[in-house]
Design a protein around this motif. Structure first.
Motif, PDB file in Angstrom:
ATOM      1  N   PRO A  12       0.280  -1.289  -0.002  1.00 11.78           N
ATOM      2  CA  PRO A  12      -0.069   0.097   0.089  1.00 11.78           C
ATOM      3  C   PRO A  12       1.021   1.278   0.169  1.00 11.78           C
ATOM      4  CG  PRO A  12       0.265  -1.274   1.931  1.00 11.78           C
ATOM      5  CD  PRO A  12       0.881  -1.542   0.871  1.00 11.78           C
ATOM      6  N   SER A  13       0.378   2.047  -0.496  1.00  8.72           N
ATOM      7  CA  SER A  13       0.922   3.584  -0.186  1.00  8.72           C
ATOM      8  C   SER A  13       0.950   4.059   0.887  1.00  8.72           C
ATOM      9  CB  SER A  13       0.417   4.578  -1.611  1.00  8.72           C
ATOM     10  OG  SER A  13      -0.837   4.483  -0.968  1.00  8.72           O
ATOM     11  N   CYS A  14       2.521   4.514   1.017  1.00 10.52           N
ATOM     12  CA  CYS A  14       2.602   5.696   2.905  1.00 10.52           C
ATOM     13  C   CYS A  14       2.062   6.196   2.349  1.00 10.52           C
ATOM     14  CB  CYS A  14       4.017   5.600   2.947  1.00 10.52           C
ATOM     15  SG  CYS A  14       4.541   7.007   1.840  1.00 10.52           S
ATOM     16  N   ASP A  15       1.503   6.993   4.788  1.00  7.67           N
ATOM     17  CA  ASP A  15       1.201   7.755   4.026  1.00  7.67           C
ATOM     18  C   ASP A  15       2.084   8.922   4.143  1.00  7.67           C
ATOM     19  OD1 ASP A  15      -0.407  10.228   5.458  1.00  7.67           O
ATOM     20  OD2 ASP A  15      -0.479   9.160   7.730  1.00  7.67           O
ATOM     21  N   PRO A  16       1.360  10.215   3.333  1.00  3.55           N
ATOM     22  CA  PRO A  16       2.444  11.237   3.159  1.00  3.55           C
ATOM     23  C   PRO A  16       3.145  12.457   4.042  1.00  3.55           C
ATOM     24  CG  PRO A  16      -0.013  11.639   1.545  1.00  3.55           C
ATOM     25  CD  PRO A  16       0.382  10.284   2.633  1.00  3.55           C
ATOM     26  N   ALA A  17       2.325  12.147   4.958  1.00  3.82           N
ATOM     27  CA  ALA A  17       2.441  12.600   6.262  1.00  3.82           C
ATOM     28  C   ALA A  17       3.579  12.282   6.445  1.00  3.82           C
ATOM     29  CB  ALA A  17       1.601  13.311   7.498  1.00  3.82           C
ATOM     30  N   PHE A  18       4.338  11.143   6.994  1.00  3.81           N
ATOM     31  CA  PHE A  18       5.164  11.052   7.594  1.00  3.81           C
ATOM     32  C   PHE A  18       6.597  10.570   6.267  1.00  3.81           C
ATOM     33  CE2 PHE A  18       2.129   9.481   9.778  1.00  3.81           C
ATOM     34  CZ  PHE A  18       2.124   9.814  10.599  1.00  3.81           C
ATOM     35  N   LYS A  19       6.266  11.007   4.870  1.00  6.62           N
ATOM     36  CA  LYS A  19       7.617  11.418   4.343  1.00  6.62           C
ATOM     37  C   LYS A  19       8.664  11.907   4.894  1.00  6.62           C
ATOM     38  CE  LYS A  19       5.589   9.901   0.132  1.00  6.62           C
ATOM     39  NZ  LYS A  19       6.683   9.349  -0.200  1.00  6.62           N
ATOM     40  N   HIS A  20       9.790  11.770   4.852  1.00  2.00           N
ATOM     41  CA  HIS A  20      10.571  11.978   5.491  1.00  2.00           C
ATOM     42  C   HIS A  20      11.322  12.179   6.623  1.00  2.00           C
ATOM     43  CE1 HIS A  20      12.206  13.480   0.987  1.00  2.00           C
ATOM     44  NE2 HIS A  20      10.967  14.029   0.912  1.00  2.00           N
ATOM     45  N   GLY A  21      10.231  11.175   7.461  1.00  4.69           N
ATOM     46  CA  GLY A  21      10.580  11.398   8.806  1.00  4.69           C
ATOM     47  C   GLY A  21      11.508   9.790   9.333  1.00  4.69           C
ATOM     48  N   VAL A  22      12.285   9.763   9.856  1.00  2.00           N
ATOM     49  CA  VAL A  22      13.147   8.919  10.629  1.00  2.00           C
ATOM     50  C   VAL A  22      12.351   7.042  10.999  1.00  2.00           C
ATOM     51  CG1 VAL A  22      14.452   8.333  12.728  1.00  2.00           C
ATOM     52  CG2 VAL A  22      14.040  10.729  11.959  1.00  2.00           C
ATOM     53  N   VAL A  23      13.449   6.064  10.333  1.00  3.70           N
ATOM     54  CA  VAL A  23      12.426   4.864  10.842  1.00  3.70           C
ATOM     55  C   VAL A  23      13.067   4.547  11.825  1.00  3.70           C
ATOM     56  CG1 VAL A  23      12.530   3.284   8.695  1.00  3.70           C
ATOM     57  CG2 VAL A  23      12.464   4.854   7.829  1.00  3.70           C
ATOM     58  N   VAL A  24      12.660   3.602  12.315  1.00  2.00           N
ATOM     59  CA  VAL A  24      13.698   2.877  13.389  1.00  2.00           C
ATOM     60  C   VAL A  24      13.183   1.513  13.709  1.00  2.00           C
ATOM     61  CG1 VAL A  24      12.150   3.919  15.097  1.00  2.00           C
ATOM     62  CG2 VAL A  24      14.606   2.579  15.646  1.00  2.00           C
ATOM     63  N   GLY A  25      14.223   0.829  13.384  1.00  2.90           N
ATOM     64  CA  GLY A  25      14.239  -0.786  13.816  1.00  2.90           C
ATOM     65  C   GLY A  25      13.295  -1.016  15.266  1.00  2.90           C
ATOM     66  N   PHE A  26      12.373  -1.964  15.329  1.00  2.00           N
ATOM     67  CA  PHE A  26      12.248  -2.041  16.986  1.00  2.00           C
ATOM     68  C   PHE A  26      11.367  -3.220  16.988  1.00  2.00           C
ATOM     69  CE2 PHE A  26       9.399  -1.706  20.831  1.00  2.00           C
ATOM     70  CZ  PHE A  26      10.003  -1.245  21.092  1.00  2.00           C
ATOM     71  N   ASP A  27      11.927  -4.280  17.883  1.00  2.00           N
ATOM     72  CA  ASP A  27      11.749  -5.488  18.100  1.00  2.00           C
ATOM     73  C   ASP A  27      11.385  -5.763  19.540  1.00  2.00           C
ATOM     74  OD1 ASP A  27      13.700  -5.914  19.476  1.00  2.00           O
ATOM     75  OD2 ASP A  27      14.738  -7.576  17.770  1.00  2.00           O
ATOM     76  N   GLY A  28      11.008  -4.431  20.484  1.00  2.00           N
ATOM     77  CA  GLY A  28      10.925  -4.696  21.400  1.00  2.00           C
ATOM     78  C   GLY A  28      12.054  -5.084  22.907  1.00  2.00           C
ATOM     79  N   ALA A  50      12.627   8.080   3.791  1.00  7.01           N
ATOM     80  CA  ALA A  50      13.302   8.687   5.191  1.00  7.01           C
ATOM     81  C   ALA A  50      14.912   9.308   5.174  1.00  7.01           C
ATOM     82  CB  ALA A  50      13.639   7.565   5.907  1.00  7.01           C
ATOM     83  N   ASP A  51      14.232  10.700   5.884  1.00  9.55           N
ATOM     84  CA  ASP A  51      16.056  10.928   6.156  1.00  9.55           C
ATOM     85  C   ASP A  51      17.266   9.910   6.775  1.00  9.55           C
ATOM     86  OD1 ASP A  51      14.495  13.435   5.276  1.00  9.55           O
ATOM     87  OD2 ASP A  51      14.537  14.300   6.920  1.00  9.55           O
ATOM     88  N   ALA A  52      16.959   9.403   7.589  1.00 10.41           N
ATOM     89  CA  ALA A  52      17.658   8.235   8.268  1.00 10.41           C
ATOM     90  C   ALA A  52      16.997   6.476   8.663  1.00 10.41           C
ATOM     91  CB  ALA A  52      18.285   8.816   9.477  1.00 10.41           C
ATOM     92  N   ILE A  53      17.559   5.906   8.549  1.00 12.31           N
ATOM     93  CA  ILE A  53      17.583   4.293   9.358  1.00 12.31           C
ATOM     94  C   ILE A  53      18.175   4.337  11.183  1.00 12.31           C
ATOM     95  CG2 ILE A  53      16.898   2.137   9.330  1.00 12.31           C
ATOM     96  CD1 ILE A  53      17.184   2.657   6.450  1.00 12.31           C
ATOM     97  N   VAL A  54      17.683   4.121  11.686  1.00 13.68           N
ATOM     98  CA  VAL A  54      17.635   4.043  13.022  1.00 13.68           C
ATOM     99  C   VAL A  54      17.994   2.474  13.345  1.00 13.68           C
ATOM    100  CG1 VAL A  54      18.114   5.214  16.122  1.00 13.68           C
ATOM    101  CG2 VAL A  54      17.779   6.817  13.779  1.00 13.68           C
ATOM    102  N   VAL A  55      18.462   1.681  14.409  1.00 18.13           N
ATOM    103  CA  VAL A  55      18.495   0.857  14.863  1.00 18.13           C
ATOM    104  C   VAL A  55      19.734   0.228  15.905  1.00 18.13           C
ATOM    105  CG1 VAL A  55      19.067  -0.169  12.425  1.00 18.13           C
ATOM    106  CG2 VAL A  55      20.586  -0.021  13.025  1.00 18.13           C
ATOM    107  N   GLY A  56      18.647  -0.406  16.743  1.00 14.74           N
ATOM    108  CA  GLY A  56      19.986  -0.746  18.289  1.00 14.74           C
ATOM    109  C   GLY A  56      21.187  -2.280  17.188  1.00 14.74           C
ATOM    110  N   SER A  57      22.367  -2.012  17.998  1.00 16.85           N
ATOM    111  CA  SER A  57      23.298  -3.018  17.681  1.00 16.85           C
ATOM    112  C   SER A  57      23.226  -4.101  18.391  1.00 16.85           C
ATOM    113  CB  SER A  57      24.885  -2.323  18.872  1.00 16.85           C
ATOM    114  OG  SER A  57      24.599  -2.158  19.884  1.00 16.85           O
TER     115      SER A  57
END
Length: 175
Positions: A32-48, A140-147
């Motif tokens: 599905p197409s992404c929400d335009p309000a979140f264009k150029h946002g920050v992506v973060v990987g999260f698994d708890g 996205a402007d950046a992708i943030v992940v934990g080591s």
């Protein structure tokens, strides 16, 4: 017009997938197409996990400072199972693990996410590929992940290391 072709609706043909292309057309059409309000946002990987919680905290601050949205991505584990119907050969089916629903409820109740607009995106598959794919979809402007800590990361390579090598946008690794 030179260099452009315009087809009449009756003559319009579906583009043929290039076998050398990185992503097939079928995968692009099914998303599905992404929400335009979140264009150029920050992506973060999260698994708890603890390292992903630290990455989330950093990404919240980054999104808040840049006044952008936060795209929280959970790449769900798929539990393979077989279905056997009589004489036909068994079929492998992906069964979702429902962890995304639990994480979504926890995040919805979290006070620290009140500062930024955020969405939770569930994907299944290779973590690196899916994070990069979401980053591309949302520009996205950046992708943030934990080591990655532990023996699995040392043997197979960490998600952060593999993502940093292949990503087309900045990758921030939080220890």
């Amino acid at each position: 017009m030179a260099g452009h072709e315009f087809f009449d609706p009756a003559d319009r043909k579906r583009p043929v997938a290039d076998p050398t292309a990185a992503e097939p057309l079928a995968a692009e059409e099914s998303r599905p197409s992404c929400d335009p309000a979140f264009k150029h946002g920050v992506v973060v990987g999260f698994d708890g996990s603890t390292s992903s919680e630290r990455a989330l905290a950093y990404a919240i601050g980054m999104a808040h400072r840049s006044r952008s949205g936060l795209i929280i991505v959970h790449v769900a584990n798929r539990l393979p199972t077989t279905v056997w119907a009589g004489c036909e050969p068994p079929v492998f089916v992906d069964v979702p693990d429902h962890r995304t629903e639990v994480l979504g409820l926890e995040l919805a109740c979290a006070d620290y996410l009140a500062e930024v607009p955020w969405i939770l995106v569930e994907r299944g598959g290779d973590i690196c590929h899916e994070l990069e794919e979401v980053g591309r979809e949302y520009e996205a402007d950046a992708i943030v992940v934990g080591s990655t800590h532990g023996i699995v990361g040392r043997i197979f390579g960490s998600v952060a290391g593999r993502l940093a090598k292949r990503a087309q946008r900045p990758v921030i690794v939080i220890p």
